[in-house]
Scaffold this active site. Sequence first.
Site, PDB file in Angstrom:
ATOM      1  N   CYS A   1     -28.635 -47.461  16.253  1.00 29.75           N
ATOM      2  CA  CYS A   1     -27.970 -48.599  16.900  1.00 29.75           C
ATOM      3  C   CYS A   1     -26.546 -48.309  17.356  1.00 29.75           C
ATOM      4  O   CYS A   1     -26.025 -48.976  18.234  1.00 29.75           O
ATOM      5  CB  CYS A   1     -27.985 -49.787  15.957  1.00 29.75           C
TER       6      CYS A   1
ATOM      7  N   HIS B   1     -24.356 -54.781  20.134  1.00 29.50           N
ATOM      8  CA  HIS B   1     -25.706 -54.313  19.829  1.00 29.50           C
ATOM      9  C   HIS B   1     -26.577 -55.529  19.512  1.00 29.50           C
ATOM     10  O   HIS B   1     -26.213 -56.384  18.704  1.00 29.50           O
ATOM     11  CB  HIS B   1     -25.684 -53.342  18.648  1.00 29.50           C
TER      12      HIS B   1
ATOM     13  N   ASN C   1     -34.904 -55.900  19.404  1.00 29.24           N
ATOM     14  CA  ASN C   1     -33.854 -54.962  19.015  1.00 29.24           C
ATOM     15  C   ASN C   1     -34.292 -53.572  19.469  1.00 29.24           C
ATOM     16  O   ASN C   1     -35.247 -53.023  18.941  1.00 29.24           O
ATOM     17  CB  ASN C   1     -33.674 -55.025  17.493  1.00 29.24           C
TER      18      ASN C   1
END
Lengths: 363, 72
Positions: free
Chosen positions: A120, A265, A295
Amino acid sequence: MAYFKSNGIGIGGISCAVPANEVTVDSFIPVFGEETPAKFSAGTGIKAMYKALPEQTASDLAYAAAENLLTHFSVDRSKIGLMVFVTQSPDYRRPSTACVLQHRLGLSTDCAAIEIALGCSGFIYGLQTAMSMMESSDAEYGLLLLGETASKLVDPLDKSIVMMYGDAGAAILLERCAEAKSTTLLRSDGSRYRAIVLPAGGFRDMYPPRDRFVCADGIERSLYDIYMDGTSVFSFTITDVPQTLQEYLMHTGTTPEDYDAVLLHQANQFMLKQIARKLKLPKEKTPLSLDRYGNTGGISIPLTLCDAYGKAESKRLHTLMCGFGIGLSWGVTNAVIDTDKVLPIIQTDEWYREGKITPEMLK
Amino acid sequence: MDMQEKIALLEETLELDEGTLTAETVLADVDEYDSMAKLSLIVMMDDEFGVKLTGDVIKSFVTVGDILNLMK
């Protein structure tokens, strides 16, 4: 303090690709019943994501994004002197997938190709690495590629994350630009390496038993499945992340008002709301893409840019960007991005057939 | 903040009816104390008391009293 400065390197283009296969959270109702998917969507904000085909890899998604980028901007590929590929889903145990992509994209052998295994935070780390390499080289262009297919690592019955991960790829063109300047803050805390972990298959424990067991969160998994300690990750996201952003703003002498867009993010909408609340970020400055894409790890920042500005009218954006997660690893950077250089998201179900190595190919 | 106010704040955070909790309530018996409720608890403790709850601390909670002890 891990502050990095970059001068004279600008973003010349951004392109993202997702698999053609859209999966909605509602499609999990037959598996988990009505309540679990509804509760998941309400808590995370995720309603759908795109999942790669079994043969389609992270590098296929990055490749599609890169082809779109290089073709759209008519880039002379022989002038790309370096390529950084960020992924935790490589094609092979070895060699580095960066080398395979150098070949597939028709880049010169006079191109440095390296891989970074981060999730991430990967966009921020990758961008800084590529910019630093470019600054110290004579390359006319640099290429930052990212790809992730984390959805393949999740137990299909893991209701905590099976509806969370979306697959995607991104390509960012770096070019010389006299007035471009950026400051990057990079951090890591390996003491929390178990917060998000997939133990099996690495070289610490290559082939452990496939037995399933009940984890601390009450969900059954094996060592071959990705495990996330959601509470620890959340605690990190709402304490360390806003604190780092605040330190960054203080260090650079800027405030949220100085930025046109703050790209965070895309982890979970509830978490993003908490970060935005702590930093007093207005909603219109923090675009979201996780509702439709899930995600997507390190790709989520470029993906959000492409989603929000890929079809927007021409505008120069001062952006603040923050990636955080697995490692734990996190970073903040700033960049000026022309929306003309941001392409709409494309979909692909292509995969590299030649790359699937059979015994016949080795005989 | 006295004990009664702390319990009321906890009930509000966990979206429970007033009077549901006592210091002796075992958290495992509270259906509403799920992963999302824990996230709300982290936010409340940080906002109201400046206490940063880690995953390990949350895992160590057995009763409501364990949380109340940190609300200061």
